[in-house]
Design an enzyme around this catalytic site. Structure first.
Site, PDB file in Angstrom:
ATOM      1  N   LYS A 155      -1.295  -1.397  -4.485  1.00  0.00           N
ATOM      2  CA  LYS A 155      -2.071  -0.184  -4.769  1.00  0.00           C
ATOM      3  C   LYS A 155      -1.091   0.940  -5.082  1.00  0.00           C
ATOM      4  O   LYS A 155      -0.712   1.698  -4.190  1.00  0.00           O
ATOM      5  CB  LYS A 155      -2.864   0.237  -3.520  1.00  0.00           C
ATOM      6  CG  LYS A 155      -4.057  -0.605  -3.152  1.00  0.00           C
ATOM      7  CD  LYS A 155      -4.726   0.040  -1.925  1.00  0.00           C
ATOM      8  CE  LYS A 155      -5.594  -0.903  -1.163  1.00  0.00           C
ATOM      9  NZ  LYS A 155      -5.893  -0.406   0.196  1.00  0.00           N
ATOM     10  N   ASP A 181       0.861  -1.179   0.000  1.00  0.00           N
ATOM     11  CA  ASP A 181       0.000   0.000   0.000  1.00  0.00           C
ATOM     12  C   ASP A 181       0.912   1.249   0.000  1.00  0.00           C
ATOM     13  O   ASP A 181       1.370   1.672  -1.062  1.00  0.00           O
ATOM     14  CB  ASP A 181      -0.885  -0.135   1.252  1.00  0.00           C
ATOM     15  CG  ASP A 181      -1.969   0.911   1.386  1.00  0.00           C
ATOM     16  OD1 ASP A 181      -2.653   1.191   0.402  1.00  0.00           O
ATOM     17  OD2 ASP A 181      -2.132   1.437   2.497  1.00  0.00           O
ATOM     18  N   ARG A 221     -11.239 -12.049   7.732  1.00  0.00           N
ATOM     19  CA  ARG A 221      -9.968 -12.633   7.292  1.00  0.00           C
ATOM     20  C   ARG A 221     -10.122 -13.984   6.607  1.00  0.00           C
ATOM     21  O   ARG A 221      -9.331 -14.353   5.749  1.00  0.00           O
ATOM     22  CB  ARG A 221      -9.011 -12.834   8.488  1.00  0.00           C
ATOM     23  CG  ARG A 221      -8.363 -11.567   8.974  1.00  0.00           C
ATOM     24  CD  ARG A 221      -7.107 -11.902   9.774  1.00  0.00           C
ATOM     25  NE  ARG A 221      -6.723 -10.830  10.677  1.00  0.00           N
ATOM     26  CZ  ARG A 221      -5.959  -9.802  10.323  1.00  0.00           C
ATOM     27  NH1 ARG A 221      -5.502  -9.695   9.092  1.00  0.00           N
ATOM     28  NH2 ARG A 221      -5.643  -8.875  11.203  1.00  0.00           N
TER      29      ARG A 221
END
Ligand code: 5GP
Ligand code: MG
Length: 175
Positions: free
Chosen positions: A132, A104, A166
């Protein structure tokens, strides 16, 4: 907030198969005889990704774990990496492949790269299922990447929202 399906279990499996083939063929040439690749799974998020990927690798491996946290509660990264658990084996002289389910900001991998890199491994690479790029704050190179995703908050397949979701087989986004 609603849960929207995003990447189904079949696509995850396809991405894992492609990653495992490439990793296996690369390390087949890199590893010496009787040498194992040290696969470092980043807890908790990469638990499912790690378990699935290592079953598809055809080179000898050893497994270790680190635990880091950057998100805490909620859907926004705290911007600070908390290092909660170190590997138990020595990184020195090993070929190391770190597994993270998503890159990220880049902070987690930047932190691990420096920390594990300081202990003299023979090589140190990262494999991430997802990335990302639009969220990057620290420039990092991803050696093995499944696919890029847009800036959405993802859950499932190891990824949580306040520890929920999860265990879902597919990846969804919350909105
Ligand atoms: P970075 O340090 O690169 O900012 O973030 C890495 C870690 O943040 C990932 O390994 C993952 O645990 C967490 N993370 C990043 N994006 C998401 C997301 O969309 N959803 C969830 N649940 N966790 C994420
Ligand atoms: Mg993670």
């Amino acid at each position: 907030m609603k849960v929207h399906p995003f990447i189904n279990a079949e696509e995850i499996d396809r991405l894992n198969t492609t990653l495992a083939k490439k990793i296996s063929s690369d390390y087949q040439n890199i590893l010496a005889e009787k040498e194992s690749l040290l696969v470092v799974i980043t807890l908790k998020g990469a638990l499912l990704f790690g378990a699935d990927l290592i079953r598809k690798l055809t080179v000898p491996i050893h497994v270790d774990f680190v635990r880091l946290a950057s998100y805490g509660a909620g859907i926004k990264s705290s911007g600070e990496v908390r290092f909660l658990k170190d590997i138990e084996s020595s990184p020195e002289g090993k070929h190391i492949l770190v597994l993270d389910e998503i890159i990220d900001s880049g902070r987690t991998w930047d932190f691990l790269r420096k920390r594990l890199g300081a202990a003299n491994p023979k090589s140190l690479k990262i494999c991430a299922l997802l990335s990302k790029p639009s969220r990057r704050e620290i420039e990092v190179t991803i050696d093995y990447l499944g696919r890029e995703v847009e800036d959405k908050f993802l859950v499932g397949y190891g990824l949580d929202f306040n520890e929920d979701y999860r265990n879902l087989k597919e990846i969804s986004y919350l909105e």
